[in-house]
Enzyme design. Structure first.
Site, mmCIF file in Angstrom:
data_model
loop_
_atom_site.group_PDB
_atom_site.id
_atom_site.type_symbol
_atom_site.label_atom_id
_atom_site.label_comp_id
_atom_site.label_asym_id
_atom_site.label_seq_id
_atom_site.Cartn_x
_atom_site.Cartn_y
_atom_site.Cartn_z
ATOM 1 N N ASP A 54 -5.415 6.571 1.191
ATOM 2 C CA ASP A 54 -5.138 5.246 0.640
ATOM 3 C C ASP A 54 -6.388 4.702 -0.051
ATOM 4 O OD1 ASP A 54 -3.768 2.889 0.149
ATOM 5 O OD2 ASP A 54 -3.359 2.437 2.257
ATOM 6 N N ASP B 6 4.490 -0.188 -2.144
ATOM 7 C CA ASP B 6 4.638 -0.800 -0.821
ATOM 8 C C ASP B 6 5.967 -1.527 -0.707
ATOM 9 O OD1 ASP B 6 2.354 0.084 0.326
ATOM 10 O OD2 ASP B 6 1.192 -1.725 0.004
#
Ligand code: DGJ
Length: 690
Positions: free
Chosen positions: A450, A518
């Site tokens: 990430d 997301d």
């Protein structure tokens, strides 16, 4: 025919792909000029074609701003410069002198040197026998110090036509990959990221058409940059109707100081000409990505369970074991623990940088959980964010100078974190060391890598050329991932940057999939996935089924609808299984089993968009159609959906219903969808050619 043919009489190079030709030529002053990119040509017709002439040449107009293969600053060039250099005596620009060229199978290199200064420029072209995608890049080398203000990989030029349009994606966090198609304004159109990552706001590809292409027909010229940091594409549309675009790494305002003898290589800018519309362009990009980009193109992507939306930072060994047991029962293949497993990380304000298992959730380390997951027959994955540090961490307390920073400037925190300067060899070595140990010591099969913020205060006070960090940071990320993969061949990696902030052909050379967004709301995802798959294949598009109402939009949708949306990519599960009912579990188990059946077709087949709310995948004799109706309108009757690319003479059988259809019926009248009434209706149909 040879992939590259050179005609000495006209100093013309002709490059072939299976369905296209690309032609460039040196002009009388040795400037490499663009001649043709499109339908296949013979060597004779390539030699005959003139360099496109400007409509007029007055003292106020540039003669060939968008006909140069690489428009370098200098002389009467007034368009966007792909190459901009400054020599120590104040001279700028390039005066080209051709040296030589070489061809190694499909790789053509053409070498030049500046007429006065010791600056060498090599243009690289690579063609393949299984793709119409053409790769281009550039190497620069100077035997004296030189400042580089811009060094794009290439410029692409399209033929003179009326009505040019540009297709690209725009977005935001949780709203990535929104497709836009608009008239190309006369002037300069810049698509860019100045954030140090590929970005959520724009993605480094464009498609250009002359206003006459549709999904299935018409000429489309497109290109995509293989780079995961800042980038810029500048499209020039001149008043005289010429169109070209130059693209490369770095954004406006940077300067790099090349040391004598240093070689500076740009990332690949790949280009594609297709005559079968936007759908044809997307399928060609998908095929190219599989054949020449992805590290494991033929492997089926597994079904991942990720516990982020279920447990957030409130991870315990017990709740993860429980989730893993439930996930395995559903048919999940990889169990991934997300953020919160390490250091002092109980929320997003502390602990980043301290990469050891936290004794709070894991008093006996990660091994008991990993053994449990492996014992259930699943692989084990872990979230990492190697490029970041929380100021509240042991790492930052020990090394406050490791982050991007500038003298006399505040260190802007975003999500309570700062960016580690991976351009520093000591920082990159530290990151590689702990990642390597983590993977080796814990039998990690999968990493979710990430990256949750953009660069600010991009400085490196002890370095004499700090703008290099924009490039060298990305190169270090690439090299760490490459090393990890080489040392741990079983390791699979997901690229994530707060969702889809790092999706590009550069990162896909070394990772297996992208966390697309997301935003897991199934309705929002339809548009996100539609934009994403314009360039990138469905097999790289990770898509989770999460809970309803959705945590982002508060929208409620049926489980089946959420599954069908996620089944159009690489299906994953991110729901809180601890709260599922028996009927949720039963329905999900059946849908996961169904996904495993359609998976080879979705992940390895050709994708055909059927409007914005339906998609078809085709592989050999198998066809999969996934269709949605996010909202319903009064009067909308039963829908039939015309399919694409089927054999009109064949019969297609639906094993789910027992129905059979002729190819002609499916291509003309269409497949009856039998969607249930109401909003959020969906279906997934599998057909087999008889
Ligand atoms: C951003 C990612 O996109 C999410 O999926 C999750 O991993 C969080 N980071 C964790 O901090």
């Amino acid at each position: 025919m040879a992939p590259v043919i050179y005609d000495d009489a006209t100093r013309t190079w002709l490059l072939h792909t299976p369905g296209t030709s690309y032609v460039l030529r040196l002009d009388d002053e040795d400037v490499p000029r663009h001649v043709h990119w499109g339908r296949p040509l013979t060597p004779e017709s390539a030699a005959e074609l003139p360099i496109p002439a400007p409509p007029w040449v007055a003292s106020f107009d540039g003669a060939f701003d968008v006909d140069a293969e690489l428009p370098a600053e200098g002389g009467a060039m007034f368009g966007p410069a792909a190459l901009q250099v400054r020599h120590p005596d104040g001279a700028t620009g390039v005066e080209w002198r051709y040296l030589d060229h070489s061809v190694d199978e499909g790789h053509l290199q053409i070498s030049f040197r500046d007429r006065i200064y010791p600056l060498s420029i090599t243009l690289h072209y690579r063609v393949f026998d299984d793709s119409d995608v053409l790769q281009r890049w550039l190497t620069l080398r100077s035997d004296a110090p030189v400042t580089v203000l811009r060094c794009d990989s290439a410029q692409f030029v399209v033929p003179r036509r009326d009505g040019y349009r540009v297709t690209h994606v725009v977005g935001s966090w949780s709203g990535e990959f929104q497709l836009r198609r608009s008239e190309l304004p006369v002037g300069e159109t810049v698509l860019t990221s100045r954030r140090g990552i590929t970005s959520h706001q724009a993605n480094p590809w464009i498609m250009i058409d002359a206003g006459d292409a549709d999904e299935d027909r018409g000429e489309v010229w497109s290109s995509a940059l293989a780079w995961s940091g800042s980038w810029r594409i500048t499209v020039a549309h001149t008043t005289s109707g010429r169109v070209g675009w130059s693209a490369g790494f770095g954004h406006d305002g940077l300067a790099w100081h090349l040391r004598p003898g240093e070689e500076w290589t740009t990332p690949v800018l790949a280009g594609l000409y297709t005559s079968d519309g936007f759908g044809g362009a997307s399928r060609a990009w998908h095929a190219y990505t599989r054949a020449h980009v992805l590290p494991h193109p033929d492997e089926l992507r597994p079904i991942v369970y990720n516990s982020w939306e279920a447990t957030g930072f409130a991870i315990t060994e017990a709740n993860q074991k429980h989730l893993a047991t439930l996930a395995a029962e559903l048919g999940v293949e990889v169990f991934v623990v997300d953020d919160g497993w390490f250091g002092g990380r109980r929320a997003d304000n502390a602990g980043l940088g301290d990469w050891y298992p936290s004794p709070v959730p894991f008093p006996d380390g990660l091994t008991p959980l990993i053994d449990h997951v492996h014992g259930l027959g699943m692989k084990f994955g872990l979230w990492v964010e190697p490029e970041m540090v929380n100021p509240d961490s042991d790492l930052y307390r020990a090394h406050p100078d490791w982050v991007l920073h500038q003298p006399n400037r505040r260190r802007t925190e975003l999500r309570n974190q700062l960016v580690l300067n991976f351009a520093r060899p000591d920082v990159a070595a530290w990151a590689h060391k702990w990642l390597d140990a983590l993977v080796s010591d814990h039998r990690i099969d999968y990493l979710k890598w990430d990256m949750n913020r953009a660069f600010t205060q991009p400085g490196w006070p002890t370095h004499d050329d700090p703008d290099r960090l924009w490039i060298d940071h990305v190169r270090a990320v690439y090299s760490i991932i490459d090393q990890l993969r080489a040392d741990h061949p079983h390791l699979r990696i997901q690229s994530c940057s707060g969702g889809g902030g790092r999706a590009d052909l550069g990162i896909l050379c070394r990772t297996d999939e992208v966390w697309t967004s997301d935003n897991t709301d199934a309705v929002d995802r339809i548009a996100i996935q539609h934009g994403y798959t314009h360039l990138y294949p469905a097999r790289t598009m990770a898509a989770w089924v999460t809970d309803s109402p959705n945590i982002f939009t508060a929208r409620s949708t049926p489980l089946r609808f959420r599954f069908h949306v996620a089944m159009a990519g690489t299906l994953g599960i991110g729901a809180n299984l601890l709260e599922w009912t028996d009927s949720d579990t039963a329905e999900a188990t059946a849908l996961i089993a169904e996904y495993k059946e359609i998976r080879p077709t979705v992940q390895l087949g050709y994708q055909y968009r059927l409007g914005t709310d339906a998609v078809q995948y085709l592989r050999d004799t198998e066809v999969v159609i996934i269709a949605y109706r996010p909202t319903t309108r009064w009067g909308a009757g039963p829908t039939t959906l015309p399919l694409k690319a089927l054999d009109p003479t064949a019969t297609y059988h639906d094993p789910g219903t027992g129905d059979s259809y002729t190819g002609t019926t499916l291509l003309t009248r269409g497949l009856p969808l039998n969607l249930p009434p109401g909003d959020h209706a969906s279906t997934c149909v599998r057909l087999t050619r008889g």
